[in-house]
Design a protein around this motif. Structure first.
Motif, PDB file in Angstrom:
ATOM      1  N   ARG A 124      -6.317   0.064   6.441  1.00 52.59           N
ATOM      2  CA  ARG A 124      -5.187   0.567   6.595  1.00 52.59           C
ATOM      3  C   ARG A 124      -4.626   1.245   5.272  1.00 52.59           C
ATOM      4  O   ARG A 124      -4.691   0.861   4.227  1.00 52.59           O
ATOM      5  N   LEU A 125      -4.344   2.563   5.485  1.00 54.23           N
ATOM      6  CA  LEU A 125      -4.008   3.506   4.363  1.00 54.23           C
ATOM      7  C   LEU A 125      -2.661   3.075   3.794  1.00 54.23           C
ATOM      8  O   LEU A 125      -1.711   2.655   4.287  1.00 54.23           O
ATOM      9  N   THR A 126      -2.479   2.856   2.525  1.00 52.76           N
ATOM     10  CA  THR A 126      -1.320   2.549   1.742  1.00 52.76           C
ATOM     11  C   THR A 126      -0.881   3.782   0.627  1.00 52.76           C
ATOM     12  O   THR A 126      -1.734   4.192  -0.092  1.00 52.76           O
ATOM     13  N   VAL A 127       0.420   4.189   1.012  1.00 48.91           N
ATOM     14  CA  VAL A 127       0.655   5.509  -0.045  1.00 48.91           C
ATOM     15  C   VAL A 127       2.196   5.027  -0.732  1.00 48.91           C
ATOM     16  O   VAL A 127       3.165   4.498   0.171  1.00 48.91           O
ATOM     17  N   VAL A 128       2.391   4.825  -2.019  1.00 54.15           N
ATOM     18  CA  VAL A 128       3.742   4.679  -2.362  1.00 54.15           C
ATOM     19  C   VAL A 128       4.062   5.879  -3.150  1.00 54.15           C
ATOM     20  O   VAL A 128       3.084   6.259  -4.279  1.00 54.15           O
ATOM     21  N   GLY A 132      10.687   6.978   3.445  1.00 49.59           N
ATOM     22  CA  GLY A 132      10.692   7.941   4.562  1.00 49.59           C
ATOM     23  C   GLY A 132       9.559   9.104   4.326  1.00 49.59           C
ATOM     24  O   GLY A 132       9.956  10.230   5.066  1.00 49.59           O
ATOM     25  N   VAL A 133       8.780   8.825   3.439  1.00 48.49           N
ATOM     26  CA  VAL A 133       7.472   9.804   3.156  1.00 48.49           C
ATOM     27  C   VAL A 133       6.809  10.170   4.445  1.00 48.49           C
ATOM     28  O   VAL A 133       6.362   9.220   5.176  1.00 48.49           O
ATOM     29  N   VAL A 142       2.163   9.044  -8.022  1.00 49.61           N
ATOM     30  CA  VAL A 142       2.058   8.791  -6.438  1.00 49.61           C
ATOM     31  C   VAL A 142       0.777   7.562  -6.704  1.00 49.61           C
ATOM     32  O   VAL A 142      -0.420   7.848  -7.117  1.00 49.61           O
ATOM     33  N   PHE A 143       0.775   6.739  -5.728  1.00 49.05           N
ATOM     34  CA  PHE A 143      -0.175   5.631  -5.463  1.00 49.05           C
ATOM     35  C   PHE A 143      -0.791   5.674  -4.233  1.00 49.05           C
ATOM     36  O   PHE A 143      -0.190   5.831  -3.234  1.00 49.05           O
ATOM     37  N   GLY A 144      -2.224   5.422  -4.047  1.00 49.73           N
ATOM     38  CA  GLY A 144      -2.818   5.448  -2.858  1.00 49.73           C
ATOM     39  C   GLY A 144      -3.967   4.535  -2.793  1.00 49.73           C
ATOM     40  O   GLY A 144      -4.510   4.311  -3.964  1.00 49.73           O
ATOM     41  N   GLN A 171      -3.549  -2.239  -1.543  1.00 51.96           N
ATOM     42  CA  GLN A 171      -4.274  -2.126  -3.012  1.00 51.96           C
ATOM     43  C   GLN A 171      -4.540  -0.728  -3.113  1.00 51.96           C
ATOM     44  O   GLN A 171      -5.123   0.079  -2.660  1.00 51.96           O
ATOM     45  N   THR A 172      -3.814  -0.373  -4.378  1.00 49.30           N
ATOM     46  CA  THR A 172      -3.557   1.194  -4.681  1.00 49.30           C
ATOM     47  C   THR A 172      -3.910   1.414  -6.309  1.00 49.30           C
ATOM     48  O   THR A 172      -4.024   0.463  -6.826  1.00 49.30           O
TER      49      THR A 172
END
Length: 256
Positions: free
Chosen positions: A17-21, A31-32, A67-69, A74-75
């Motif tokens: 699962r992709l995680t982006v913050v 709302g990204v 930006v965290f990815g 886990q980013t």
């Protein structure tokens, strides 16, 4: 039970699962919709963020952006910079961001920088400091600029001046995802060392195994397709000579 690392998730898990913050002005952006960031040696990193309306009050011009990815919550930091431009429409908003090295690309009136009996490290460090770059690493071979005759560098940006010194040893200033600016010797592109291994499985009868060069016993194949193309018109030798007199022939046979 320890959680798998990002390296393990990438190499060993087929589904994840992709995680982006996105953090703007110290607050998470909700709302990204889409994200795109890019890094090129010697250029300012960029990041484009598409999001829902309305934008929060902290989303302003020159607001700090991080930006965290990663995968499975886990980013790691993949971009650090500031908001450069904001655009809002009926279908959403778009935020254009630039990296910290943007300060090196700000154009000034053409100016002359004089260097005399200055080491390459000291010269580059001074230029970065003048541009307002605080988070920096400079590690160039020891040589002195203007040890015999003072050197005058005519430039319009601090980045141009930095690269005129750094490129003597084949380097350019570049930016890390953390926002740190580095000027040092690095591998050329293409490099002689391996950054990451991609492989396909080796099929023997009904058993699939890994190539001998792959040391991770749990690694999954990531190579799906491979093509080789040789563009002969692009293969050539190049020689750069300062102070050379080069004679060329024009379309009517004239000598230039």
């Amino acid at each position: 039970m320890a959680l798998p690392t990002l390296k393990q998730l990438y190499e060993e898990r087929d589904t994840k699962r992709l995680t982006v913050v996105v953090e703007i002005g110290g607050n998470n952006l909700a709302g990204v919709r889409t994200l795109a960031w890019a890094y090129v040696f010697g250029q300012v990193p960029t990041c484009t963020i598409s999001t829902d309306n309305p934008l929060p009050a902290t989303t302003t011009h020159r607001a700090n952006v991080r930006v965290f990815g990663g995968f499975a919550a886990q980013t790691v930091v993949v971009f650090t910079g500031t908001g450069e431009s904001l655009s809002t429409g009926s279908r959403g908003s778009e935020i254009e961001c630039v990296g910290r090295s943007r300060a090196l690309d700000v154009p000034y009136q053409r100016q002359t920088i004089v260097l005399q009996n200055t080491t390459a490290n000291a010269g580059v460090t001074s230029l970065l400091a003048s541009a307002g770059i605080v988070d920096r690493v400079v590690n160039l071979p020891a040589w002195t600029i203007g040890s015999v005759v003072r050197q005058e560098i005519e430039v319009s940006t601090f980045g141009e001046a930095v690269n005129k010194i750094a490129e003597v040893d084949g380097s350019q200033a570049y930016e890390m995802p953390s926002g740190q600016i580095r000027v040092e010797l690095r591998d050329p592109i293409p490099s002689g060392s391996v950054f990451r291994q991609y492989f396909s499985g080796v099929l023997s009868a009904l058993t699939e195994s890994r190539p001998a060069e792959v040391t991770n016993a749990n690694a999954r194949p990531r190579l799906r397709d491979l093509d080789f193309t040789t563009l002969y018109r692009e293969v050539r030798n190049r020689v750069f000579v300062r102070g050379a007199s080069v004679e060329t022939t024009g379309p009517t046979g004239e000598k230039n």
